[in-house]
Write a protein that holds these residues in place. Structure first.
Motif, PDB file in Angstrom:
ATOM      1  N   SER A 194     -10.892   0.196   3.255  1.00 54.14           N
ATOM      2  CA  SER A 194     -10.389   0.267   1.881  1.00 54.14           C
ATOM      3  C   SER A 194      -9.636  -1.009   1.520  1.00 54.14           C
ATOM      4  O   SER A 194      -9.675  -1.460   0.373  1.00 54.14           O
ATOM      5  CB  SER A 194      -9.522   1.506   1.676  1.00 54.14           C
ATOM      6  N   THR A 195      -8.984  -1.617   2.489  1.00 53.35           N
ATOM      7  CA  THR A 195      -8.310  -2.890   2.217  1.00 53.35           C
ATOM      8  C   THR A 195      -9.323  -3.974   1.883  1.00 53.35           C
ATOM      9  O   THR A 195      -9.125  -4.779   0.969  1.00 53.35           O
ATOM     10  CB  THR A 195      -7.451  -3.303   3.429  1.00 53.35           C
ATOM     11  N   SER A 232     -12.149  -3.435   0.527  1.00 56.17           N
ATOM     12  CA  SER A 232     -12.645  -3.134  -0.830  1.00 56.17           C
ATOM     13  C   SER A 232     -11.718  -3.725  -1.883  1.00 56.17           C
ATOM     14  O   SER A 232     -12.167  -4.227  -2.906  1.00 56.17           O
ATOM     15  CB  SER A 232     -12.758  -1.622  -1.014  1.00 56.17           C
ATOM     16  N   ARG A 233     -10.422  -3.640  -1.626  1.00 50.08           N
ATOM     17  CA  ARG A 233      -9.466  -4.228  -2.574  1.00 50.08           C
ATOM     18  C   ARG A 233      -9.623  -5.743  -2.635  1.00 50.08           C
ATOM     19  O   ARG A 233      -9.530  -6.351  -3.703  1.00 50.08           O
ATOM     20  CB  ARG A 233      -8.043  -3.854  -2.190  1.00 50.08           C
ATOM     21  N   LEU A 245     -12.241  -7.389  -2.450  1.00 49.01           N
ATOM     22  CA  LEU A 245     -13.430  -7.742  -3.230  1.00 49.01           C
ATOM     23  C   LEU A 245     -13.123  -7.890  -4.709  1.00 49.01           C
ATOM     24  O   LEU A 245     -13.930  -8.438  -5.458  1.00 49.01           O
ATOM     25  CB  LEU A 245     -14.514  -6.674  -3.038  1.00 49.01           C
ATOM     26  N   ASP A 246     -11.972  -7.331  -5.143  1.00 47.42           N
ATOM     27  CA  ASP A 246     -11.606  -7.391  -6.567  1.00 47.42           C
ATOM     28  C   ASP A 246     -12.776  -6.911  -7.436  1.00 47.42           C
ATOM     29  O   ASP A 246     -13.222  -7.588  -8.374  1.00 47.42           O
ATOM     30  CB  ASP A 246     -11.203  -8.810  -6.962  1.00 47.42           C
ATOM     31  N   LEU A 247     -13.243  -5.715  -7.133  1.00 49.26           N
ATOM     32  CA  LEU A 247     -14.448  -5.194  -7.791  1.00 49.26           C
ATOM     33  C   LEU A 247     -14.257  -4.968  -9.277  1.00 49.26           C
ATOM     34  O   LEU A 247     -15.232  -4.945 -10.036  1.00 49.26           O
ATOM     35  CB  LEU A 247     -14.869  -3.883  -7.115  1.00 49.26           C
ATOM     36  N   TYR A 248     -13.026  -4.753  -9.700  1.00 47.51           N
ATOM     37  CA  TYR A 248     -12.807  -4.448 -11.111  1.00 47.51           C
ATOM     38  C   TYR A 248     -12.606  -5.702 -11.963  1.00 47.51           C
ATOM     39  O   TYR A 248     -12.390  -5.600 -13.169  1.00 47.51           O
ATOM     40  CB  TYR A 248     -11.595  -3.525 -11.261  1.00 47.51           C
ATOM     41  N   GLY A 249     -12.659  -6.860 -11.337  1.00 46.91           N
ATOM     42  CA  GLY A 249     -12.458  -8.085 -12.092  1.00 46.91           C
ATOM     43  C   GLY A 249     -13.594  -8.340 -13.068  1.00 46.91           C
ATOM     44  O   GLY A 249     -14.704  -7.845 -12.913  1.00 46.91           O
ATOM     45  N   SER A 250     -13.299  -9.105 -14.095  1.00 46.62           N
ATOM     46  CA  SER A 250     -14.303  -9.392 -15.124  1.00 46.62           C
ATOM     47  C   SER A 250     -15.213 -10.531 -14.678  1.00 46.62           C
ATOM     48  O   SER A 250     -14.754 -11.479 -14.017  1.00 46.62           O
ATOM     49  CB  SER A 250     -13.604  -9.781 -16.423  1.00 46.62           C
ATOM     50  N   PRO A 251     -16.491 -10.502 -15.082  1.00 51.44           N
ATOM     51  CA  PRO A 251     -17.383 -11.636 -14.800  1.00 51.44           C
ATOM     52  C   PRO A 251     -16.836 -12.936 -15.386  1.00 51.44           C
ATOM     53  O   PRO A 251     -17.142 -14.014 -14.881  1.00 51.44           O
ATOM     54  CB  PRO A 251     -18.691 -11.234 -15.492  1.00 51.44           C
ATOM     55  N   ARG A 252     -16.027 -12.841 -16.429  1.00 52.16           N
ATOM     56  CA  ARG A 252     -15.465 -14.050 -17.048  1.00 52.16           C
ATOM     57  C   ARG A 252     -14.498 -14.769 -16.106  1.00 52.16           C
ATOM     58  O   ARG A 252     -14.210 -15.944 -16.293  1.00 52.16           O
ATOM     59  CB  ARG A 252     -14.718 -13.701 -18.332  1.00 52.16           C
ATOM     60  N   GLU A 253     -14.011 -14.065 -15.108  1.00 59.45           N
ATOM     61  CA  GLU A 253     -13.040 -14.661 -14.204  1.00 59.45           C
ATOM     62  C   GLU A 253     -13.729 -15.413 -13.057  1.00 59.45           C
ATOM     63  O   GLU A 253     -13.060 -16.095 -12.277  1.00 59.45           O
ATOM     64  CB  GLU A 253     -12.141 -13.574 -13.608  1.00 59.45           C
ATOM     65  N   GLN A 261       0.859  -1.183   0.000  1.00 58.04           N
ATOM     66  CA  GLN A 261       0.000   0.000   0.000  1.00 58.04           C
ATOM     67  C   GLN A 261       0.889   1.224   0.000  1.00 58.04           C
ATOM     68  O   GLN A 261       2.029   1.168   0.455  1.00 58.04           O
ATOM     69  CB  GLN A 261      -0.866   0.003   1.268  1.00 58.04           C
TER      70      GLN A 261
END
Lengths: 292, 154
Positions: free
Chosen positions: B139-140, B142-143, B145-153, B72
């Motif tokens: 905030s940790t 939140s990270r 959660l991997d919110l930006y990952g693709s549904p394909r993953e 971080q």
């Protein structure tokens, strides 16, 4: 799209006086840029008459004949009046994959514009804080392009953008250009550590929390995964911003895009008609309800 | 030595009275670090806490096969250093200034002595630390959660 479909679509547009139609209007791919391993930006130009101009925040229904049709926000310059459209698409399903695989010269169908806009014109004379997470940077890009085209109309412009990794940041060249401007503040942060990255590592709410804001002077535009938008809005509210000055871009599965089928319903809202841009005073209670 | 005004506005101290803030100010001094300065190493005895004013500090750990990995980064307004507060009082990560850093250094032994002598100061100070720590934890999470990952993953 075949010549028969193309001519039928062109005739429908002509008959309809060039206004909104449920028929996809043929557009040719004239530019393609790979933003990341699964995101592509397409530039589209009309084969015939152009659609009405899109406002930042609005979306189009993009159709790949024989595959399907999906809603994609515009990601291009709203001041462009040449009829062209720019859309950034992430490969997450069959239709988006087919769209991502198009090449210059291919023809796809486009309907729109649909939905509410970010309302940049209502933010004249105020500070703009733009918060984007992941591919959420694409729908907010028109805000920046529009604001920078009329820079003197706005006070501070701040972009806070987060991504999973440096390789997944969209519009990297443009981000660097914006960061180099003295009249724009750009704060980038990534979630996962990466070799060679010497910028911030942390969730997007961290640089957001450190911003000094004049809450009454600020309008915030937030776009990204829904939890990211909720967390970011929470930070902005804790800084004294009014919920009505925080605007979010919401998503639900869209089918018709024109307020007819109801698939994009979120409580009392149809997001294709009452969104996707909704102010947080309206959106907050809806987002607090699980599976609404 | 720093002034109370420099501490005011930080969530760490915003519950303190003016008199308490003045007492805490005695335990604070401004410091600067050149780019690349290692502020502390993982495993060392933990002493000191910093309120970053300018610049960026990277929290790092060594991972075999990957070298030093940044966990971080902390920037202006962030608090660096918690391990002095709880046993075993050893740093959990290393901290390096990635650029020129200006910070307010809190002499934690003095702070602890002030807090022990006056719980009316110690309690709001602890609440301030807790609030900052909670924000860091959220905030940790939140990270994670991997919110930006693709549904394909998934």
């Amino acid at each position: 799209m075949s010549a028969d479909i193309q001519s039928t679509a062109a005739a429908a547009v002509e008959h309809d006086g060039g206004g909104e139609t449920m028929l996809p209007v043929p557009h040719r791919v004239t530019g393609r840029r790979e933003e990341s391993h699964d995101c592509v930006t397409l530039r589209l130009e009309p084969c015939g008459r152009a659609l009405p101009p899109f406002a930042p925040g609005q979306f189009a229904m993009l159709a790949r004949p024989g595959v399907g049709e999906i809603a994609i926000s515009i990601s291009g310059d709203p001041s462009a009046r040449d009829g062209s459209l720019t859309n950034t698409i992430r490969d997450v399903g069959a239709v988006s994959r087919a769209l991502c695989r198009t090449r210059p010269g291919h023809v796809i169908g486009v309907r729109g514009p649909y939905g509410t806009s970010w309302g940049l014109d209502t933010a004249v004379g105020r500070d703009l804080v733009i918060v984007a997470g992941g591919v959420g940077l694409a729908p907010v890009r028109p805000i920046l392009l529009g604001a920078l085209a009329a820079r003197d109309a706005y006070r501070r412009i701040v972009l806070v953008a987060g991504a999973r990794s440096p390789a997944e940041l969209l519009f990297r060249d443009q981000l660097a250009d914006w960061a180099a401007r003295p009249d724009v503040a750009v704060e980038l942060t990534i979630d996962q550590p990466a070799a060679g990255w010497d910028g911030a590592v942390g969730f997007v709410t961290e640089p957001l929390a450190q911003l000094r804001l004049a809450p009454a002077q600020t309008v915030a535009f937030v776009c990204g995964p829904e939890p990211m938008m909720r967390f970011s809005a929470s930070v902005l509210l804790s800084k004294g911003m009014a919920a009505g000055d925080i605007r979010v871009s919401l998503e639900r599965n869209m089918k018709c895009g024109a307020g007819l089928c109801g698939h994009c319903q979120l409580g009392p809202l149809l997001l294709c008609r009452d969104g996707p841009v909704v102010d947080y005073a309206r959106a907050q209670a809806l987002l607090d309800v699980r599976e609404l | 030595m720093s002034s109370p005004d420099e501490l005011a506005g930080s969530a760490l101290f915003d519950r303190l009275t003016a008199a308490q803030l003045a007492a805490v100010t005695e335990a604070v001094r401004e410091v600067t670090f050149a780019p690349g300065t290692r502020l502390f190493d993982e495993g060392q005895i933990a002493a000191g806490c910093w309120l970053i004013r300018d610049g960026q500090v990277a929290l790092e750990t060594a991972i075999p096969g990957r070298g030093l990995v940044v966990v971080q980064t902390l920037g202006p307004g962030d608090v660096l250093g918690w391990s002095w507060l709880v046993p075993p009082h050893r740093w959990h990560f290393s901290a390096t200034a990635t650029g020129a850093v200006r910070a307010l250094q809190l002499e934690t032994s003095q702070l602890l002595a002030l807090a022990d002598a006056d719980p009316a100061l110690g309690y709001p100070l602890a609440l301030g630390l807790f609030e900052v720590l909670l924000a860091r934890l959220q905030s940790t999470r939140s990270r994670l959660l991997d919110l930006y990952g693709s549904p394909r993953e998934r």
